[in-house]
Design a protein around this motif. Sequence first.
Motif, PDB file in Angstrom:
ATOM      1  N   MET A  74       0.842  -1.191   0.000  1.00 60.68           N
ATOM      2  CA  MET A  74       0.000   0.000   0.000  1.00 60.68           C
ATOM      3  C   MET A  74       0.881   1.247   0.000  1.00 60.68           C
ATOM      4  N   ARG A  75       0.518   2.220  -0.836  1.00 63.78           N
ATOM      5  CA  ARG A  75       1.212   3.507  -0.849  1.00 63.78           C
ATOM      6  C   ARG A  75       0.298   4.562  -0.248  1.00 63.78           C
ATOM      7  N   ILE A  76       0.884   5.455   0.543  1.00 62.77           N
ATOM      8  CA  ILE A  76       0.137   6.532   1.183  1.00 62.77           C
ATOM      9  C   ILE A  76       0.743   7.850   0.734  1.00 62.77           C
ATOM     10  N   HIS A  77      -0.021   8.633  -0.014  1.00 62.37           N
ATOM     11  CA  HIS A  77       0.435   9.929  -0.520  1.00 62.37           C
ATOM     12  C   HIS A  77      -0.003  11.029   0.443  1.00 62.37           C
ATOM     13  N   LEU A  78       0.938  11.855   0.879  1.00 57.63           N
ATOM     14  CA  LEU A  78       0.651  12.986   1.747  1.00 57.63           C
ATOM     15  C   LEU A  78       0.681  14.251   0.894  1.00 57.63           C
ATOM     16  N   ALA A  79      -0.482  14.855   0.671  1.00 58.90           N
ATOM     17  CA  ALA A  79      -0.607  15.988  -0.259  1.00 58.90           C
ATOM     18  C   ALA A  79      -1.214  17.166   0.485  1.00 58.90           C
ATOM     19  N   PHE A  80      -0.360  18.059   0.983  1.00 57.38           N
ATOM     20  CA  PHE A  80      -0.819  19.147   1.851  1.00 57.38           C
ATOM     21  C   PHE A  80      -0.383  20.503   1.334  1.00 57.38           C
ATOM     22  N   ASP A  81      -1.271  21.474   1.524  1.00 56.86           N
ATOM     23  CA  ASP A  81      -0.913  22.878   1.419  1.00 56.86           C
ATOM     24  C   ASP A  81      -0.449  23.325   2.812  1.00 56.86           C
ATOM     25  N   ALA A  82      -0.015  24.565   2.918  1.00 60.37           N
ATOM     26  CA  ALA A  82       0.365  25.109   4.222  1.00 60.37           C
ATOM     27  C   ALA A  82      -0.848  25.200   5.136  1.00 60.37           C
ATOM     28  N   PHE A  83      -0.623  25.058   6.436  1.00 57.27           N
ATOM     29  CA  PHE A  83      -1.612  25.397   7.439  1.00 57.27           C
ATOM     30  C   PHE A  83      -1.375  26.867   7.762  1.00 57.27           C
ATOM     31  N   LYS A  84      -2.199  27.724   7.217  1.00 59.29           N
ATOM     32  CA  LYS A  84      -1.919  29.159   7.154  1.00 59.29           C
ATOM     33  C   LYS A  84      -1.526  29.726   8.512  1.00 59.29           C
ATOM     34  N   GLY A  85      -0.387  30.392   8.539  1.00 62.80           N
ATOM     35  CA  GLY A  85       0.083  31.055   9.746  1.00 62.80           C
ATOM     36  C   GLY A  85       0.740  30.149  10.762  1.00 62.80           C
ATOM     37  N   THR A  86       0.807  28.835  10.493  1.00 67.40           N
ATOM     38  CA  THR A  86       1.370  27.917  11.480  1.00 67.40           C
ATOM     39  C   THR A  86       2.421  26.989  10.892  1.00 67.40           C
ATOM     40  N   LEU A  87       2.095  26.290   9.799  1.00 65.38           N
ATOM     41  CA  LEU A  87       3.006  25.303   9.221  1.00 65.38           C
ATOM     42  C   LEU A  87       3.079  25.477   7.708  1.00 65.38           C
ATOM     43  N   VAL A  99       4.067   2.500   2.070  1.00 67.21           N
ATOM     44  CA  VAL A  99       5.162   3.408   1.760  1.00 67.21           C
ATOM     45  C   VAL A  99       4.613   4.830   1.769  1.00 67.21           C
ATOM     46  N   LEU A 100       5.252   5.729   2.536  1.00 67.81           N
ATOM     47  CA  LEU A 100       4.814   7.112   2.628  1.00 67.81           C
ATOM     48  C   LEU A 100       5.514   7.955   1.576  1.00 67.81           C
ATOM     49  N   LEU A 101       4.746   8.716   0.814  1.00 66.22           N
ATOM     50  CA  LEU A 101       5.282   9.627  -0.194  1.00 66.22           C
ATOM     51  C   LEU A 101       4.729  11.020   0.089  1.00 66.22           C
ATOM     52  N   SER A 102       5.613  12.000   0.266  1.00 66.20           N
ATOM     53  CA  SER A 102       5.204  13.360   0.617  1.00 66.20           C
ATOM     54  C   SER A 102       5.178  14.253  -0.611  1.00 66.20           C
ATOM     55  N   TRP A 103       4.121  15.071  -0.723  1.00 67.18           N
ATOM     56  CA  TRP A 103       3.943  15.978  -1.849  1.00 67.18           C
ATOM     57  C   TRP A 103       3.517  17.347  -1.315  1.00 67.18           C
ATOM     58  N   PRO A 104       4.439  18.200  -0.864  1.00 65.94           N
ATOM     59  CA  PRO A 104       4.059  19.557  -0.446  1.00 65.94           C
ATOM     60  C   PRO A 104       3.501  20.326  -1.646  1.00 65.94           C
ATOM     61  N   LEU A 105       2.353  20.967  -1.461  1.00 67.64           N
ATOM     62  CA  LEU A 105       1.675  21.624  -2.567  1.00 67.64           C
ATOM     63  C   LEU A 105       1.361  23.083  -2.211  1.00 67.64           C
ATOM     64  N   ALA A 106       0.746  23.784  -3.127  1.00 67.96           N
ATOM     65  CA  ALA A 106       0.316  25.164  -2.934  1.00 67.96           C
ATOM     66  C   ALA A 106      -0.808  25.434  -3.922  1.00 67.96           C
ATOM     67  N   ASP A 107      -1.501  26.567  -3.735  1.00 76.37           N
ATOM     68  CA  ASP A 107      -2.691  26.810  -4.572  1.00 76.37           C
ATOM     69  C   ASP A 107      -2.694  28.162  -5.277  1.00 76.37           C
ATOM     70  N   GLY A 108      -1.567  28.843  -5.288  1.00 75.24           N
ATOM     71  CA  GLY A 108      -1.537  30.191  -5.861  1.00 75.24           C
ATOM     72  C   GLY A 108      -1.344  31.257  -4.805  1.00 75.24           C
ATOM     73  N   GLY A 110      -6.390   2.308  -5.584  1.00 74.75           N
ATOM     74  CA  GLY A 110      -6.146   1.611  -4.328  1.00 74.75           C
ATOM     75  C   GLY A 110      -5.181   2.302  -3.399  1.00 74.75           C
ATOM     76  N   ASP A 111      -4.412   3.277  -3.886  1.00 71.57           N
ATOM     77  CA  ASP A 111      -3.537   4.056  -3.004  1.00 71.57           C
ATOM     78  C   ASP A 111      -4.377   4.849  -2.000  1.00 71.57           C
ATOM     79  N   TRP A 112      -3.774   5.158  -0.854  1.00 71.67           N
ATOM     80  CA  TRP A 112      -4.370   6.119   0.060  1.00 71.67           C
ATOM     81  C   TRP A 112      -3.793   7.498  -0.230  1.00 71.67           C
ATOM     82  N   VAL A 113      -4.649   8.512  -0.177  1.00 67.05           N
ATOM     83  CA  VAL A 113      -4.238   9.900  -0.318  1.00 67.05           C
ATOM     84  C   VAL A 113      -4.747  10.650   0.906  1.00 67.05           C
ATOM     85  N   ILE A 114      -3.838  11.309   1.622  1.00 71.01           N
ATOM     86  CA  ILE A 114      -4.218  12.110   2.781  1.00 71.01           C
ATOM     87  C   ILE A 114      -3.942  13.569   2.453  1.00 71.01           C
TER      88      ILE A 114
END
Length: 366
Positions: free
Chosen positions: A1-14, A35-44, A283-287
């Motif tokens: 199983m692969r787990i993708h971590l796809a996050f924008d910033a937590f505004k003002g904190t992280l 397997v954990l795979l990290s994908w730091p993202l942004a939205d403009g 079948g992958d997990w995306v968080i």
Amino acid sequence: MRIHLAFDAFKGTLSAAEACRAVALGLAEAQPAGVLLSWPLADGGEGTARRLAALAAAPWRSRTVTGPLPNRPARAGFALDQRRSLAWLDAASACGLPLLAPAERDPRLTTSRGVGELLEAARLAGATALRVGIGGTATVDGGCGAATALGWRFLDAFGSPLPPGGAALRRLARIVPPRPRPTMAIEALCDVENPLDGANGAAAVFAPQKGADPATVEVLREALENLATRAREDLGLDLRGKARDGAGGGLGAGLRAFFGARLVAGAEAVLNASGLPAAMAPGDWVITGEGRLDETSFAGKVVGTVSELARRRGARLAYLVGTVEGDWVPPDDRLWEAAGAVRNQPFDDLREAARRLGHRLSSQAS
């Protein structure tokens, strides 16, 4: 199983990268099989340019420009890929809300001039194409401040230049283009779909977040409507009711009107550049998640864009957020955890929420 971590910033904190790291640590403590795979993202919004520059390994160049208040400079910058003559910059680095204390926020007076100064600095450095993240500004000036920095003139009925700020646009009587006009191919990365005008426009929706009381909102609404009228009369451009024109306090409209920019969804642009779409499989997990989840999270933001991608790819989806606002409830087939306000110890709070979510993932896999 692969787990993708796809996050924008937590505004003002992280930052997005910090959020991904906190979640990865929390999941590792729960030891879900995968397997954990990290994908730091942004939205403009703030951080978009640095994220795209990092993906392209483009060096950062700092500049001092006009800040959101005309008499106060800001240290901003851009990244330049000289091989492709392509630059990235964020409007928020020049005129963002974090550059002002809460008591200083007044969109009647704040200006996007520093954004125009950054555009010119990137052009002089060799950029012929620019990607501009336009979210997170402290301004509602329709991008006129940015245009002024590159020779556009905004005059009152007596032929005098208007002072900086959104409120002055109520007195706008004539728009005068520079001769010649600067030539730049600009792609504006937008974090919202709102138009410039109307009940869902830049003044009505975003000015209160930038320090405007109801009376000021009305002043700015009239100012932007007058800007749209003058753009039609003087430039032959229609700025009414166009999606994304309201991004950045109307900076989207200004970049389109004064620089010929193309307005695109910022979250989708960063997502495609990241490589996540190619890596995600059925079948992958995306968080995914952000500091505050509400209905706007699914209108041009990272959460909504990632959720739609996961749906198309047949991936399983979970949300990890700070708080949930309003009546939003995730679909029954999706897991979610709330970390709380994530203000006092944001990294640890998010890590602990990720640990709880990790145990739930493990129980579903068993």
